[in-house]
Design a protein around this motif. Structure first.
Motif, mmCIF file in Angstrom:
data_model
loop_
_atom_site.group_PDB
_atom_site.id
_atom_site.type_symbol
_atom_site.label_atom_id
_atom_site.label_comp_id
_atom_site.label_asym_id
_atom_site.label_seq_id
_atom_site.Cartn_x
_atom_site.Cartn_y
_atom_site.Cartn_z
ATOM 1 N N UNK A 1 16.660 112.929 -71.926
ATOM 2 C CA UNK A 1 16.937 114.321 -72.282
ATOM 3 C C UNK A 1 18.371 114.482 -72.801
ATOM 4 N N UNK A 2 19.306 113.810 -72.132
ATOM 5 C CA UNK A 2 20.722 113.851 -72.523
ATOM 6 C C UNK A 2 21.201 112.432 -72.772
ATOM 7 N N UNK A 3 22.346 112.294 -73.495
ATOM 8 C CA UNK A 3 22.941 110.961 -73.669
ATOM 9 C C UNK A 3 23.337 110.437 -72.287
ATOM 10 N N UNK A 4 23.936 111.287 -71.455
ATOM 11 C CA UNK A 4 24.038 111.038 -70.014
ATOM 12 C C UNK A 4 24.093 112.376 -69.314
ATOM 13 N N UNK A 5 23.725 112.540 -68.057
ATOM 14 C CA UNK A 5 23.174 111.503 -67.207
ATOM 15 C C UNK A 5 21.750 111.132 -67.626
ATOM 16 N N UNK A 6 21.224 110.070 -67.047
ATOM 17 C CA UNK A 6 19.868 109.629 -67.361
ATOM 18 C C UNK A 6 18.828 110.637 -66.886
ATOM 19 N N UNK B 1 17.285 105.642 -60.709
ATOM 20 C CA UNK B 1 17.843 104.587 -61.555
ATOM 21 C C UNK B 1 17.197 104.659 -62.930
ATOM 22 N N UNK B 2 18.003 104.550 -63.977
ATOM 23 C CA UNK B 2 17.467 104.606 -65.341
ATOM 24 C C UNK B 2 17.458 103.214 -65.975
ATOM 25 N N UNK B 3 16.392 102.925 -66.691
ATOM 26 C CA UNK B 3 16.197 101.609 -67.334
ATOM 27 C C UNK B 3 16.068 101.855 -68.836
ATOM 28 N N UNK B 4 16.813 101.075 -69.645
ATOM 29 C CA UNK B 4 16.846 101.322 -71.103
ATOM 30 C C UNK B 4 16.326 100.122 -71.883
ATOM 31 N N UNK B 5 15.196 99.569 -71.459
ATOM 32 C CA UNK B 5 14.715 98.364 -72.123
ATOM 33 C C UNK B 5 13.554 98.613 -73.072
ATOM 34 N N UNK B 6 13.561 99.801 -73.672
ATOM 35 C CA UNK B 6 12.625 100.125 -74.754
ATOM 36 C C UNK B 6 11.176 99.810 -74.362
ATOM 37 N N UNK B 7 10.472 99.081 -75.235
ATOM 38 C CA UNK B 7 9.038 98.856 -75.018
ATOM 39 C C UNK B 7 8.764 98.027 -73.763
ATOM 40 N N UNK B 8 9.739 97.216 -73.341
ATOM 41 C CA UNK B 8 9.572 96.438 -72.109
ATOM 42 C C UNK B 8 10.029 97.239 -70.894
ATOM 43 N N UNK B 9 10.499 98.451 -71.103
ATOM 44 C CA UNK B 9 11.139 99.229 -70.037
ATOM 45 C C UNK B 9 10.280 99.431 -68.806
ATOM 46 N N UNK C 1 21.741 103.415 -83.855
ATOM 47 C CA UNK C 1 23.174 103.140 -83.720
ATOM 48 C C UNK C 1 23.899 104.213 -82.905
ATOM 49 N N UNK C 2 23.620 105.449 -83.154
ATOM 50 C CA UNK C 2 24.398 106.527 -82.542
ATOM 51 C C UNK C 2 23.615 107.308 -81.504
ATOM 52 N N UNK C 3 24.276 107.904 -80.462
ATOM 53 C CA UNK C 3 25.736 107.962 -80.357
ATOM 54 C C UNK C 3 26.292 106.751 -79.602
ATOM 55 N N UNK C 4 26.535 105.653 -80.327
ATOM 56 C CA UNK C 4 27.082 104.443 -79.715
ATOM 57 C C UNK C 4 28.594 104.496 -79.693
ATOM 58 N N UNK C 5 29.207 103.663 -78.871
ATOM 59 C CA UNK C 5 30.668 103.718 -78.683
ATOM 60 C C UNK C 5 31.396 102.689 -79.545
ATOM 61 N N UNK C 6 30.634 101.970 -80.387
ATOM 62 C CA UNK C 6 31.209 100.785 -81.020
ATOM 63 C C UNK C 6 31.953 101.043 -82.337
ATOM 64 N N UNK C 7 32.269 102.293 -82.624
ATOM 65 C CA UNK C 7 32.997 102.580 -83.866
ATOM 66 C C UNK C 7 34.280 103.355 -83.580
#
Ligand code: UT7
Length: 333
Positions: free
Chosen positions: A86-91, A108-116, A196-202
């Motif tokens: 629902x939000x970028x955080x919290x999970x 606990x939140x798990x972010x493993x996409x299709x394997x999640x 990619x977004x909202x990623x922290x890598x830029x």
């Protein structure tokens, strides 16, 4: 040491049915192309003013609780698999905890996409085996439609994905229900299927809202061919790994519930492993690919249709973004 078993399943999908026919009116695609390449006839997309990831998960949970004559208060811990919180955080785990009125329990939140979902199931299984909890809610839920590019530019991705939620209640048991779980990843392929977004890598200048909104970096990027090629190999490897761990053969699988990525992937695995139709469950035709929700929705439907019976051996398997892949072998007790 206790074992764990699944005591109940539930699912929820949004009301709105999006047909291939509808998609062909908003982008350059056809029913024939979608059916031939993916096997999908229709999918469900939410009305975002009505449904959220957490409240769809709550609906799936309540269905599971009702089927097992349990109540919310029986749940001691939540493991929530989603890549569309629902939000970028919290999970979304805490939002589900709030929605179910379960004051103070861990989420606990798990972010493993299709394997999640399988990663979440494996995590819950370890918590139960360690004796830390006796009843854990494991959910997979996604709202993907709100981020899709529903124009010809995004057609390779947007025709595939759907929304929904599935839930499983795991409890301690003196006999093994979850026989084994197997988790893998290979981050060399992270950018083959990602957002990619909202990623922290830029740098900060690039991450300012006015810059970001100008880009397509919030959209799913997928190299479909590459994902397909790896999926068919890894699916089979990880299913065989699960069978080997319990010294079983493919003939002993009563039902394989593969992550619903693409019907052609499921059919390829079925054919290569020489499994009968009654040994494989698919519902991607009706729901599309619902990422972390796909396995629990399919398992819940299969159970509802009487396809999961006492003492059956059920195999779950998944492959997706990361790349990650995973399997679980379960005896239905
Ligand atoms: O859950 C895990 C995540 N994802 C997956 O497992 C996905 C795995 N991959 C796939 O399912 C398939 O690769 C897709 C269904 C995504 C694509 O099928 P494909 O047979 O690999 O097609 P393609 O990407 O090679 O594209 C073939 C053609 C292209 O046109 P040109 O370049 O040959 O002229 C595409 O532009 O099909 C075109 N195309 C479409 N045409 C009509 C791509 N999407 C569409 C569309 N409608 N929706």
């Amino acid at each position: 040491m206790p074992f764990s078993k699944i005591v109940a399943l539930g699912h929820h999908v949004p009301e709105t049915v999006i047909t291939n026919q509808y998609l062909s009116t908003v982008m350059d695609t056809t029913n024939e192309w979608i059916v031939e390449r993916t096997g999908i006839n229709e999918r469900r997309w939410v009305d975002p003013t009505k449904d959220t990831v957490a409240n769809m998960a709550a609906k799936a949970t309540r269905m599971a609780l009702k089927r097992a004559n349990l109540t919310e208060k029986d749940i001691e811990f939540i493991v929530f698999a989603t890549i569309t919180p629902d939000y970028f955080f919290p999970g979304s785990g805490v939002l589900l905890q709030r929605e179910l009125g379960l004051e103070g329990i861990g989420a606990l939140d798990i972010r493993n996409a299709c394997s999640g979902f399988i990663y979440a199931l494996s995590t819950a299984d370890q918590f139960i085996k360690s004796g830390m909890y006796k009843t854990i809610l494991v959910v997979g839920a996604e709202i993907q439609s709100t981020a899709l590019d529903v124009t010809t530019r995004g057609r390779n991705v947007s025709v595939i994905f759907g929304d929904g939620a599935g839930a499983a209640i795991l409890q301690a048991s003196d006999k093994p229900g979850v026989l084994s779980t197997h988790l893998h990843s290979d981050g060399r392929f992270a950018e083959e299927l990602y957002v990619k977004d909202p990623g922290s890598s830029r740098p900060r200048e690039i991450r300012q809202p006015e810059q970001i909104l100008d880009t397509t970096d919030f959209k799913v990027v997928m190299n479909g061919n590459q994902v397909f090629k790896h999926a068919v190999v890894r699916f089979m490897e990880v299913i065989n790994e699960a069978l080997a761990a319990s010294q079983m053969t493919k003939e002993q699988i009563n039902l394989l519930v593969p992550h619903q990525a693409n019907l052609r992937i499921s059919q390829f695995i079925q054919q290569k492993m020489q499994l009968r139709d009654d040994q494989v469950y698919n519902n991607i035709m009706r729901y599309g690919n619902t990422t972390a929700a796909s396995i629990p929705i399919a398992l819940s439907e299969a159970w509802g249709e009487g396809r999961v019976k006492e003492n059956n051996v059920i195999c779950l398997a998944a492959f997706g973004s990361g790349f990650t892949w995973a399997s679980a072998l379960i005896r239905w007790i």
